[in-house]
Structures are given as structure tokens and as C-alpha cells.
Scaffold this motif. Structure first.
Motif, PDB file in Angstrom:
ATOM      1  N   TYR A 299       7.508 -13.346  15.571  1.00  0.00           N
ATOM      2  CA  TYR A 299       6.278 -12.882  15.735  1.00  0.00           C
ATOM      3  C   TYR A 299       6.163 -11.993  16.877  1.00  0.00           C
ATOM      4  O   TYR A 299       5.035 -10.743  16.704  1.00  0.00           O
ATOM      5  CB  TYR A 299       5.380 -14.032  16.331  1.00  0.00           C
ATOM      6  N   LEU A 300       6.707 -11.993  17.672  1.00  0.00           N
ATOM      7  CA  LEU A 300       6.674 -10.991  19.187  1.00  0.00           C
ATOM      8  C   LEU A 300       7.098  -9.772  18.614  1.00  0.00           C
ATOM      9  O   LEU A 300       6.549  -8.612  19.053  1.00  0.00           O
ATOM     10  CB  LEU A 300       7.570 -11.595  20.346  1.00  0.00           C
ATOM     11  N   VAL A 301       8.155  -9.432  18.011  1.00  0.00           N
ATOM     12  CA  VAL A 301       8.680  -8.262  17.572  1.00  0.00           C
ATOM     13  C   VAL A 301       7.416  -7.615  16.795  1.00  0.00           C
ATOM     14  O   VAL A 301       7.248  -6.411  16.731  1.00  0.00           O
ATOM     15  CB  VAL A 301       9.969  -8.423  16.677  1.00  0.00           C
ATOM     16  N   ALA A 302       6.954  -8.488  15.787  1.00  0.00           N
ATOM     17  CA  ALA A 302       6.026  -7.818  14.950  1.00  0.00           C
ATOM     18  C   ALA A 302       4.772  -7.445  15.500  1.00  0.00           C
ATOM     19  O   ALA A 302       4.247  -6.197  15.445  1.00  0.00           O
ATOM     20  CB  ALA A 302       5.468  -8.948  13.810  1.00  0.00           C
ATOM     21  N   VAL A 303       4.373  -7.873  16.542  1.00  0.00           N
ATOM     22  CA  VAL A 303       3.161  -7.812  17.384  1.00  0.00           C
ATOM     23  C   VAL A 303       3.475  -6.445  17.951  1.00  0.00           C
ATOM     24  O   VAL A 303       2.685  -5.615  18.195  1.00  0.00           O
ATOM     25  CB  VAL A 303       2.578  -8.967  18.098  1.00  0.00           C
ATOM     26  N   HIS A 304       4.599  -6.494  18.899  1.00  0.00           N
ATOM     27  CA  HIS A 304       4.654  -5.333  19.758  1.00  0.00           C
ATOM     28  C   HIS A 304       5.053  -3.914  18.672  1.00  0.00           C
ATOM     29  O   HIS A 304       4.556  -2.977  18.866  1.00  0.00           O
ATOM     30  CB  HIS A 304       6.154  -5.711  20.383  1.00  0.00           C
ATOM     31  N   SER A 305       5.705  -4.227  17.489  1.00  0.00           N
ATOM     32  CA  SER A 305       5.905  -2.914  16.719  1.00  0.00           C
ATOM     33  C   SER A 305       4.665  -2.440  16.108  1.00  0.00           C
ATOM     34  O   SER A 305       4.348  -1.201  16.075  1.00  0.00           O
ATOM     35  CB  SER A 305       6.792  -3.304  15.737  1.00  0.00           C
ATOM     36  N   LEU A 306       3.449  -3.254  16.021  1.00  0.00           N
ATOM     37  CA  LEU A 306       2.144  -2.954  15.499  1.00  0.00           C
ATOM     38  C   LEU A 306       1.220  -2.405  16.621  1.00  0.00           C
ATOM     39  O   LEU A 306       0.065  -2.109  16.410  1.00  0.00           O
ATOM     40  CB  LEU A 306       1.681  -4.141  14.623  1.00  0.00           C
TER      41      LEU A 306
ATOM     42  N   LYS B 100      11.488  -5.137   6.687  1.00  0.00           N
ATOM     43  CA  LYS B 100      12.542  -4.307   6.853  1.00  0.00           C
ATOM     44  C   LYS B 100      12.489  -3.447   8.063  1.00  0.00           C
ATOM     45  O   LYS B 100      11.548  -2.589   8.052  1.00  0.00           O
ATOM     46  CB  LYS B 100      13.344  -3.694   5.525  1.00  0.00           C
ATOM     47  N   MET B 101      13.069  -3.439   9.013  1.00  0.00           N
ATOM     48  CA  MET B 101      12.981  -2.699  10.357  1.00  0.00           C
ATOM     49  C   MET B 101      13.950  -1.997  10.633  1.00  0.00           C
ATOM     50  O   MET B 101      15.545  -2.576  10.534  1.00  0.00           O
ATOM     51  CB  MET B 101      12.579  -3.588  11.461  1.00  0.00           C
ATOM     52  N   ASP B 102      14.151  -0.856  11.172  1.00  0.00           N
ATOM     53  CA  ASP B 102      15.521  -0.311  11.727  1.00  0.00           C
ATOM     54  C   ASP B 102      15.477  -0.798  13.273  1.00  0.00           C
ATOM     55  O   ASP B 102      14.665  -1.401  13.680  1.00  0.00           O
ATOM     56  CB  ASP B 102      15.472   1.272  11.940  1.00  0.00           C
ATOM     57  N   ALA B 103      16.779  -0.420  13.798  1.00  0.00           N
ATOM     58  CA  ALA B 103      17.041  -0.924  15.065  1.00  0.00           C
ATOM     59  C   ALA B 103      16.064  -0.414  16.132  1.00  0.00           C
ATOM     60  O   ALA B 103      15.840  -1.273  16.853  1.00  0.00           O
ATOM     61  CB  ALA B 103      18.574  -0.517  15.397  1.00  0.00           C
ATOM     62  N   VAL B 104      15.684   0.520  16.062  1.00  0.00           N
ATOM     63  CA  VAL B 104      14.720   1.223  17.034  1.00  0.00           C
ATOM     64  C   VAL B 104      13.338   0.316  16.979  1.00  0.00           C
ATOM     65  O   VAL B 104      12.866  -0.010  18.034  1.00  0.00           O
ATOM     66  CB  VAL B 104      14.372   2.558  16.573  1.00  0.00           C
ATOM     67  N   GLU B 105      12.808   0.068  15.935  1.00  0.00           N
ATOM     68  CA  GLU B 105      11.544  -0.589  15.716  1.00  0.00           C
ATOM     69  C   GLU B 105      11.920  -2.039  16.217  1.00  0.00           C
ATOM     70  O   GLU B 105      10.868  -2.800  16.968  1.00  0.00           O
ATOM     71  CB  GLU B 105      11.081  -0.566  14.181  1.00  0.00           C
ATOM     72  N   LEU B 106      12.924  -2.666  15.913  1.00  0.00           N
ATOM     73  CA  LEU B 106      13.180  -4.133  16.293  1.00  0.00           C
ATOM     74  C   LEU B 106      13.450  -4.182  17.731  1.00  0.00           C
ATOM     75  O   LEU B 106      13.012  -4.850  18.508  1.00  0.00           O
ATOM     76  CB  LEU B 106      14.528  -4.365  15.540  1.00  0.00           C
ATOM     77  N   GLU B 107      13.964  -3.178  18.365  1.00  0.00           N
ATOM     78  CA  GLU B 107      14.243  -3.278  19.846  1.00  0.00           C
ATOM     79  C   GLU B 107      13.045  -2.958  20.826  1.00  0.00           C
ATOM     80  O   GLU B 107      13.040  -3.818  21.675  1.00  0.00           O
ATOM     81  CB  GLU B 107      15.168  -2.039  19.897  1.00  0.00           C
ATOM     82  N   SER B 108      12.203  -2.349  20.000  1.00  0.00           N
ATOM     83  CA  SER B 108      10.941  -2.291  20.535  1.00  0.00           C
ATOM     84  C   SER B 108      10.194  -3.805  20.986  1.00  0.00           C
ATOM     85  O   SER B 108       9.132  -3.775  21.641  1.00  0.00           O
ATOM     86  CB  SER B 108       9.906  -1.085  20.107  1.00  0.00           C
ATOM     87  N   GLY B 109      10.475  -4.554  19.998  1.00  0.00           N
ATOM     88  CA  GLY B 109       9.894  -5.960  20.070  1.00  0.00           C
ATOM     89  C   GLY B 109      10.511  -6.610  21.342  1.00  0.00           C
ATOM     90  O   GLY B 109      10.001  -7.873  21.673  1.00  0.00           O
ATOM     91  N   PHE B 110      11.558  -6.289  22.026  1.00  0.00           N
ATOM     92  CA  PHE B 110      11.984  -6.847  22.997  1.00  0.00           C
ATOM     93  C   PHE B 110      11.886  -6.057  24.256  1.00  0.00           C
ATOM     94  O   PHE B 110      12.638  -5.057  24.748  1.00  0.00           O
ATOM     95  CB  PHE B 110      13.735  -7.034  22.854  1.00  0.00           C
ATOM     96  N   ARG B 111      10.728  -6.385  24.793  1.00  0.00           N
ATOM     97  CA  ARG B 111      10.320  -5.469  26.008  1.00  0.00           C
ATOM     98  C   ARG B 111      11.324  -5.196  27.307  1.00  0.00           C
ATOM     99  O   ARG B 111      11.066  -4.115  27.917  1.00  0.00           O
ATOM    100  CB  ARG B 111       8.945  -5.788  26.446  1.00  0.00           C
ATOM    101  N   GLU B 112      11.910  -6.213  27.376  1.00  0.00           N
ATOM    102  CA  GLU B 112      12.849  -6.096  28.492  1.00  0.00           C
ATOM    103  C   GLU B 112      14.000  -5.271  28.331  1.00  0.00           C
ATOM    104  O   GLU B 112      14.818  -4.747  28.991  1.00  0.00           O
ATOM    105  CB  GLU B 112      13.368  -7.569  28.931  1.00  0.00           C
TER     106      GLU B 112
END
Length: 304
Positions: free
Chosen positions: A110-117, A244-256
Motif C-alpha cells: 500500500y505504501l509503495v502504491a500511494v507514494h508512486s501515485l 508491474k513496476m520498474d525498480a525506480v518506481e518501486l524504490e520511490s515507495g521506500f522514502r528512506e
């Protein structure tokens, strides 16, 4: 439609409250609601969309334009394709509860999705009275709430049956458009009822516009809050999936992770075993929590 004071061919802006099939219920600037037909040439708007409609008479309206969205909330369908369900949000209430306990990585998805959006996430722990009420071990998500807060996430504790109640949600919702998301059974409908004293009246009013029932358990619906904000209630899901996400999009969901990728040896580093990876070095030195990195790796494998 009543009390709109419209004439044939008049165009107005409107807000989509609920969308289903080739039509939906929209709200005009004066608060009037009307059933609206969608035109295939324009497209199908979703809950929260701002649109322009053409009102032919007091019983008929059709969409002429979907206005640009500031953001949109989505989930994956069964084929891992992005499925947008709501638009123009200020925040997402991610509701978790001890029963049913969240599955592994559910909150991270959920956090990854919300951040990426590009929307603000808020973690809502509902049924908080059940924490520690049984001898069974507590899900890892609940034992890590302090760590989520240290990462900058807001965490609100709620209960619909006793203390602490739902009072923390009221000021957090003032003047904002929020959506409730979470697994089936976590109490989203109870929270919606607590926040919206006239929820049944609003649902009934929507049903009268169409002349048939509005299925609140299977349809994404926008309601008005007493504070002047809006609350969207979405259908519960057994398991929330990422598209389906690429690594950059997924990475954006981990703010740290943000300070470290620019120091990786390779520009396209996936932080998954590449040489001289700054993210992995940050995990080794405790600058990134190990369990968060491990969650990232599992999601990276699943999104491929």
C-alpha cells in the motif's frame, strides 16, 4: 434532478460521486445530484473525477470532458495491470487491524502504491482494542508502528467499539478528500459510519437518483463529511496487489532510500546484489532498516 434550474444544452462542471458501467452519479456546484451518461468518445470517469457535463433537461445529462487529474489511486487486477479506482485525493487512509491480521508486506505494498501515485499515506490501526487481547503473537506490522512513525508516517489508532474511538480521524479529515482502503473485515464501513453520521441518508439519496440500489460493498463511493471534506469508501480486498513496476518506481515507495541511489556505482542499480550498491551499504550500517530492505527485495521479485 430537482432544483438545478437548468435549461437545455447548459454545460456545468460536476464531481463524480460514484461510477458504474456507462453512467454515474455526479454532483453539481449547487449540491444537486444527477445521473449522467458517459460518451464513449470522452471516456469513463471514476469516483472523484472533475468533469464537464451537458444537461439536456431535468432528467438527462451527459459527459463532455474529463478534467485533468491531480492524482489517482489504483490497484492491480488479476493480471497485474494497473486499475484506477479514484482520483484527486489528498490522502489515503490505509486501514489495518489485528483481525484479520495483515499479510506479509501488505502495508509496504500500500505504501509503495500511494507514494508512486503522489498521494499522502496515513496508517490507521483499527480495532486497536484487540492488540494484546490474545495469546497469539502480534503481526510484525503492529510491532513496528514506532518505526513507521520514525520514518515520517502518521499512525492513527481507532476503535469503533470503545476507547480510543474514532476521534483522531475527524481533524485529520477536515477539508480534505480521503479514501479508506484495506482488507475486507478491517472495519472500513464502521469507520465510514462513525465519520459520516448521515451515511445511510446519503446512500439512499444516491439510490433515488438512479432508481435502484447502490451497492456500497462493491462500489467506490464518495460521501460528504460534516467538516466539509470528502470521504471515499472503496470495496475491501482480500489481498492488495501492485501492478508491474520498474525498480525506480518501486524504490520511490521506500522514502528512506532517497539519499543513497545517486551514490550507487551503476546508474540503473536495482539494489539487488549489484557491486558497490549504496542502498545495500546503508542497510549494512543501519541507515536503512533491514526488514524494510528485505520487503523491497521481495516486492522487486514479485513486480518483475
Amino acid at each position: 434532478m430537482t432544483g438545478a434550474g437548468t435549461i437545455g444544452g447548459m454545460r456545468q462542471n460536476a464531481l463524480v460521486l460514484v461510477s458504474y458501467g456507462s453512467r454515474g452519479i455526479v454532483e453539481l456546484p449547487d449540491g444537486t445530484t444527477v445521473s449522467c451518461d458517459y460518451r464513449r468518445s470522452v471516456g469513463r470517469p471514476i469516483c472523484g473525477d472533475r468533469i464537464t457535463i451537458e444537461i439536456a433537461n431535468e432528467q438527462a445529462a451527459s459527459i463532455t470532458e474529463i478534467l485533468p487529474r491531480s492524482n489517482e489511486f489504483a490497484r492491480a487486477d488479476s493480471r497485474q495491470r494497473k486499475q484506477v479506482i479514484a482520483a484527486n485525493l489528498d490522502q489515503v487512509y490505509i486501514v489495518i487491524a489485528p483481525e484479520p491480521a495483515p499479510s506479509k508486506d501488505l502495508l509496504e505494498r500500500y505504501l509503495v502504491a500511494v507514494h508512486s501515485l503522489n498521494i499522502e499515506p496515513v496508517i490507521v490501526v483499527n480495532k486497536v482494542e484487540l492488540l494484546g487481547a490474545h495469546d497469539q503473537p502480534v503481526s510484525a506490522a503492529f510491532s513496528r508502528l514506532n518505526q513507521y512513525q520514525s520514518l515520517g508516517y502518521r499512525v492513527l489508532n481507532t476503535s469503533c467499539t470503545g476507547a480510543p474511538g474514532t476521534g483522531s480521524l475527524l481533524p485529520a479529515s477536515d477539508g480534505k478528500t480521503s479514501i479508506l482502503v484495506g482488507q475486507s473485515g478491517v472495519g472500513k464501513s464502521s469507520l465510514a459510519n462513525a465519520l459520516i453520521p448521515d451515511l445511510d441518508l446519503q446512500t439512499g439519496a444516491l439510490s433515488r437518483v438512479t432508481g435502484k440500489g447502490v451497492h456500497t460493498t462493491t462500489t467506490t463511493i464518495m460521501y460528504s463529511l460534516p467538516s466539509g471534506g470528502r470521504l471515499i469508501d472503496s470495496p475491501g480486498v482480500w489481498e492488495y496487489g501492485l501492478w508491474k513496476m520498474d525498480a525506480v518506481e518501486l524504490e520511490s515507495g521506500f522514502r528512506e532510500f532517497a539519499p543513497f541511489p545517486e551514490h550507487c556505482k551503476f546508474r540503473n542499480c536495482r539494489h539487488a546484489g549489484e557491486p558497490a550498491c549504496a542502498v545495500e551499504a546503508a542497510v549494512a550500517t543501519g541507515k536503512i532498516l533491514k526488514w524494510r530492505y528485505e520487503s523491497y527485495r521481495r516486492l522487486l521479485t514479485q513486480s518483475g
